[in-house]
Scaffold this motif. Structure first.
Motif, PDB file in Angstrom:
ATOM      1  N   PRO A 203      13.472 -10.096   8.835  1.00  0.00           N
ATOM      2  CA  PRO A 203      14.919 -10.322   8.996  1.00  0.00           C
ATOM      3  C   PRO A 203      15.703  -9.045   9.280  1.00  0.00           C
ATOM      4  N   LEU A 204      15.293  -7.920   8.730  1.00  0.00           N
ATOM      5  CA  LEU A 204      16.022  -6.675   9.007  1.00  0.00           C
ATOM      6  C   LEU A 204      15.878  -6.287  10.480  1.00  0.00           C
ATOM      7  N   VAL A 205      14.661  -6.404  11.028  1.00  0.00           N
ATOM      8  CA  VAL A 205      14.468  -6.109  12.454  1.00  0.00           C
ATOM      9  C   VAL A 205      15.305  -7.063  13.294  1.00  0.00           C
ATOM     10  N   GLU A 206      15.273  -8.359  12.947  1.00  0.00           N
ATOM     11  CA  GLU A 206      16.009  -9.342  13.757  1.00  0.00           C
ATOM     12  C   GLU A 206      17.522  -9.148  13.676  1.00  0.00           C
ATOM     13  N   ASN A 207      17.977  -8.419  12.654  1.00  0.00           N
ATOM     14  CA  ASN A 207      19.392  -8.102  12.562  1.00  0.00           C
ATOM     15  C   ASN A 207      19.680  -6.662  12.990  1.00  0.00           C
ATOM     16  N   GLY A 208      18.736  -6.078  13.710  1.00  0.00           N
ATOM     17  CA  GLY A 208      18.991  -4.779  14.332  1.00  0.00           C
ATOM     18  C   GLY A 208      18.963  -3.590  13.389  1.00  0.00           C
ATOM     19  N   ARG A 209      18.444  -3.771  12.158  1.00  0.00           N
ATOM     20  CA  ARG A 209      18.433  -2.653  11.200  1.00  0.00           C
ATOM     21  C   ARG A 209      17.148  -1.860  11.377  1.00  0.00           C
ATOM     22  N   THR A 210      17.002  -1.161  12.479  1.00  0.00           N
ATOM     23  CA  THR A 210      15.741  -0.487  12.802  1.00  0.00           C
ATOM     24  C   THR A 210      15.881   1.027  12.926  1.00  0.00           C
ATOM     25  N   GLN A 211      17.094   1.547  12.869  1.00  0.00           N
ATOM     26  CA  GLN A 211      17.297   2.957  13.204  1.00  0.00           C
ATOM     27  C   GLN A 211      17.204   3.893  11.998  1.00  0.00           C
ATOM     28  N   PRO A 212      16.558   5.042  12.182  1.00  0.00           N
ATOM     29  CA  PRO A 212      16.592   6.077  11.139  1.00  0.00           C
ATOM     30  C   PRO A 212      18.050   6.409  10.821  1.00  0.00           C
ATOM     31  N   GLY A 213      18.321   6.617   9.544  1.00  0.00           N
ATOM     32  CA  GLY A 213      19.698   6.899   9.133  1.00  0.00           C
ATOM     33  C   GLY A 213      20.400   5.669   8.592  1.00  0.00           C
ATOM     34  N   ASP A 214      19.834   4.470   8.824  1.00  0.00           N
ATOM     35  CA  ASP A 214      20.401   3.228   8.274  1.00  0.00           C
ATOM     36  C   ASP A 214      19.917   3.114   6.819  1.00  0.00           C
ATOM     37  N   VAL A 215      20.849   3.219   5.885  1.00  0.00           N
ATOM     38  CA  VAL A 215      20.467   3.276   4.471  1.00  0.00           C
ATOM     39  C   VAL A 215      19.750   1.997   4.023  1.00  0.00           C
ATOM     40  N   VAL A 216      20.070   0.860   4.651  1.00  0.00           N
ATOM     41  CA  VAL A 216      19.452  -0.409   4.253  1.00  0.00           C
ATOM     42  C   VAL A 216      17.964  -0.410   4.598  1.00  0.00           C
ATOM     43  N   ILE A 217      17.624  -0.162   5.855  1.00  0.00           N
ATOM     44  CA  ILE A 217      16.206  -0.198   6.229  1.00  0.00           C
ATOM     45  C   ILE A 217      15.457   0.964   5.571  1.00  0.00           C
ATOM     46  N   GLU A 218      16.114   2.116   5.444  1.00  0.00           N
ATOM     47  CA  GLU A 218      15.417   3.253   4.835  1.00  0.00           C
ATOM     48  C   GLU A 218      15.124   3.011   3.348  1.00  0.00           C
ATOM     49  N   THR A 219      16.059   2.369   2.645  1.00  0.00           N
ATOM     50  CA  THR A 219      15.831   2.068   1.229  1.00  0.00           C
ATOM     51  C   THR A 219      14.707   1.054   1.066  1.00  0.00           C
ATOM     52  N   VAL A 220      14.778  -0.018   1.866  1.00  0.00           N
ATOM     53  CA  VAL A 220      13.751  -1.064   1.772  1.00  0.00           C
ATOM     54  C   VAL A 220      12.380  -0.492   2.151  1.00  0.00           C
ATOM     55  N   ALA A 221      12.328   0.290   3.236  1.00  0.00           N
ATOM     56  CA  ALA A 221      11.051   0.869   3.682  1.00  0.00           C
ATOM     57  C   ALA A 221      10.482   1.801   2.607  1.00  0.00           C
ATOM     58  N   ALA A 222      11.341   2.633   2.016  1.00  0.00           N
ATOM     59  CA  ALA A 222      10.866   3.573   0.991  1.00  0.00           C
ATOM     60  C   ALA A 222      10.323   2.821  -0.228  1.00  0.00           C
ATOM     61  N   GLU A 223      11.021   1.756  -0.630  1.00  0.00           N
ATOM     62  CA  GLU A 223      10.539   0.958  -1.773  1.00  0.00           C
ATOM     63  C   GLU A 223       9.179   0.340  -1.487  1.00  0.00           C
ATOM     64  N   TYR A 224       9.088  -0.305  -0.311  1.00  0.00           N
ATOM     65  CA  TYR A 224       7.829  -0.966   0.040  1.00  0.00           C
ATOM     66  C   TYR A 224       6.697   0.054   0.153  1.00  0.00           C
ATOM     67  N   LEU A 225       6.951   1.156   0.877  1.00  0.00           N
ATOM     68  CA  LEU A 225       5.864   2.036   1.304  1.00  0.00           C
ATOM     69  C   LEU A 225       5.460   3.094   0.270  1.00  0.00           C
ATOM     70  N   ALA A 226       6.304   3.300  -0.745  1.00  0.00           N
ATOM     71  CA  ALA A 226       6.003   4.366  -1.717  1.00  0.00           C
ATOM     72  C   ALA A 226       4.597   4.252  -2.314  1.00  0.00           C
ATOM     73  N   PRO A 227       4.145   3.043  -2.711  1.00  0.00           N
ATOM     74  CA  PRO A 227       2.786   2.973  -3.293  1.00  0.00           C
ATOM     75  C   PRO A 227       1.689   3.359  -2.293  1.00  0.00           C
ATOM     76  N   LEU A 228       1.918   3.089  -1.002  1.00  0.00           N
ATOM     77  CA  LEU A 228       0.911   3.447   0.008  1.00  0.00           C
ATOM     78  C   LEU A 228       0.865   4.961   0.213  1.00  0.00           C
ATOM     79  N   LYS A 229       2.046   5.570   0.188  1.00  0.00           N
ATOM     80  CA  LYS A 229       2.116   7.034   0.323  1.00  0.00           C
ATOM     81  C   LYS A 229       1.422   7.671  -0.892  1.00  0.00           C
ATOM     82  N   GLN A 230       1.747   7.129  -2.051  1.00  0.00           N
ATOM     83  CA  GLN A 230       1.169   7.584  -3.321  1.00  0.00           C
ATOM     84  C   GLN A 230      -0.361   7.476  -3.295  1.00  0.00           C
ATOM     85  N   ALA A 231      -0.856   6.398  -2.674  1.00  0.00           N
ATOM     86  CA  ALA A 231      -2.310   6.164  -2.634  1.00  0.00           C
ATOM     87  C   ALA A 231      -3.006   7.110  -1.659  1.00  0.00           C
TER      88      ALA A 231
END
Lengths: 271, 271
Positions: A149-177
């Motif tokens: 839904p974020l992509v379909e609503n155009g939230r794809t750009q670096p600097g967008d706090v919404v996509i960056e927050t969601v991406a960081a939350e999701y991806l943190a465990p993978l980075k950690q691993a």
């Protein structure tokens, strides 16, 4: 030589990122694309519903005389590919196996992250495919249900706090691993390549499922001598299950070029 | 007295916020709920598709002997209510008219904000209904397409930077316009009441469409002497079009209580 078209389908328009790759690899091919926009998204639905919908999608595509079908959808590829292949007398390519092979090839530390829809993660299909090529690989699967839904609503750009927050939350465990390879297991995700790449860092290789399947299909057609005449210029025909209004605008984002060809609505429930 | 059940439907589970209100107003009623979870969400789909889906939803509910139907979905209520009412021989209640009346009643400065799905906003149904009760009202309509996926992913709490950023972006023009009343025109939105209320401030009254329609149905049944026997204890039966797995967990969030009754899957395409 085989000038018949290739059928391509997805739950919606994300699969157009795969069409873009197919066209880049094979500029002479004709493609028939179906996007099930009347029932998108598939990624949160049950196995049985996904299989039922996918069978209808393929039945519609088979109303054309095709030489192959590409399932440009991570959710369908991981959930229904075996059934579709068993029921069809032409090759049906999914994204999982070529993407898994590519990931197994590029990883150096055998730690591979996988991001996809809930339905894809539930199947374990990527882990199984990666294990065949790289039995010692440690796969870290992760569902990212808000990415579509974020992509379909155009939230794809670096600097967008919404996509960056969601991406960081999701991806943190993978980075950690400490994964060094990350599979983008949904055809919407290439639009988040920059945000995901920035978070994961330059040492992590992103593997795009659309690009992987395009490479596989191209190799297969050439090996079999079934690629299109080099003198033929490739083209696309678009079909959707909801209104065609607004198709061109959204489709051009995924396709990376303006959509100039006509688009037609069909009743997918009748297939 | 009429002990027949009330049929309630929604594109998914958001309509359970209306069921909660209906049960609070009418604890003796039996309710048959259908959530079209195999095709959710409706809010981004075209008018024709929404009408086709809504007709099937009603056709399924009419397999029960009902005394009334409640369309617990802003998108269907604004897009298909006239058609559904014309085709049915029992009362069909939508959320738009009672909600619009409530908004017209509570506004003091005649500036009313309306937030809803893209499909609802496109119809102009709320503006028309508000104009009938309060011709001088200035309505500010706004589509909030990310609210439904954010609610369904549990991003509803104050302090969550994702929902707060999205809410602030969407709602800033309404705050700027000085609305004193805000219609929550989608049955998912009551779960965002706190976040929306915090941003808009205490001087803005939030009007919940589920509560408004529940009040209307209750008044109608009492006026007509068609309410259920006071000795009957109310109950609910749940039907969905995708797998029933995970229904109870998500449903309990919208319903505001644990779901203990059984749930059954049906094939909505066959209606």
């Amino acid at each position: 030589m085989d000038n018949r078209p290739i059928g391509v389908f997805d739950s919606g328009l994300g699969g157009l990122t795969a069409v873009r790759e197919l066209a880049a690899h094979m500029p002479n091919e004709t493609m028939i694309y179906f996007g099930d926009t009347g029932r998108v998204p598939y990624g949160g639905r049950s196995r049985d519903t996904i299989i039922r919908y996918a069978r209808q999608d393929v039945a519609f595509l088979r109303t054309f005389d095709l030489k192959a079908i590409v399932v440009a959808c991570g959710t369908v590829s991981s959930t229904a590919l075996t059934q579709l292949q068993a029921e069809q007398d032409i090759p049906v390519f999914g994204v999982v196996e070529p993407t898994a092979q590519q990931a197994a090839k590029v990883t150096r530390n055998q730690k591979i992250g996988l991001i996809a829809t809930r339905a894809t993660i539930r199947t374990g299909a990527y882990e199984q495919a990666i294990a065949r090529d790289c039995p010692q690989a440690e796969v870290h699967p992760l569902a990212c249900p808000l990415f579509v839904p974020l992509v379909e609503n155009g939230r794809t750009q670096p600097g967008d706090v919404v996509i960056e927050t969601v991406a960081a939350e999701y991806l943190a465990p993978l980075k950690q691993a400490g994964v060094d390879t990350l599979v983008l297991g949904c055809t919407h995700y290439p639009l988040l390549r920059e945000v995901i790449g920035d978070f994961m860092g330059p040492s992590v290789t992103l593997v795009d499922s659309g690009a992987a399947v395009a490479h596989r299909v191209c190799s297969y057609l050439k090996e079999q001598g079934k690629d299109a005449d080099q003198a033929q210029s490739g083209c696309c025909r678009w079909y959707v299950s909801d209104s065609t209004e607004g198709f061109s605008d959204l489709a051009s984002i995924f396709l990376g070029r303006p959509v100039t060809e006509p688009v037609e609505q069909i009743s997918i429930e009748t297939y």
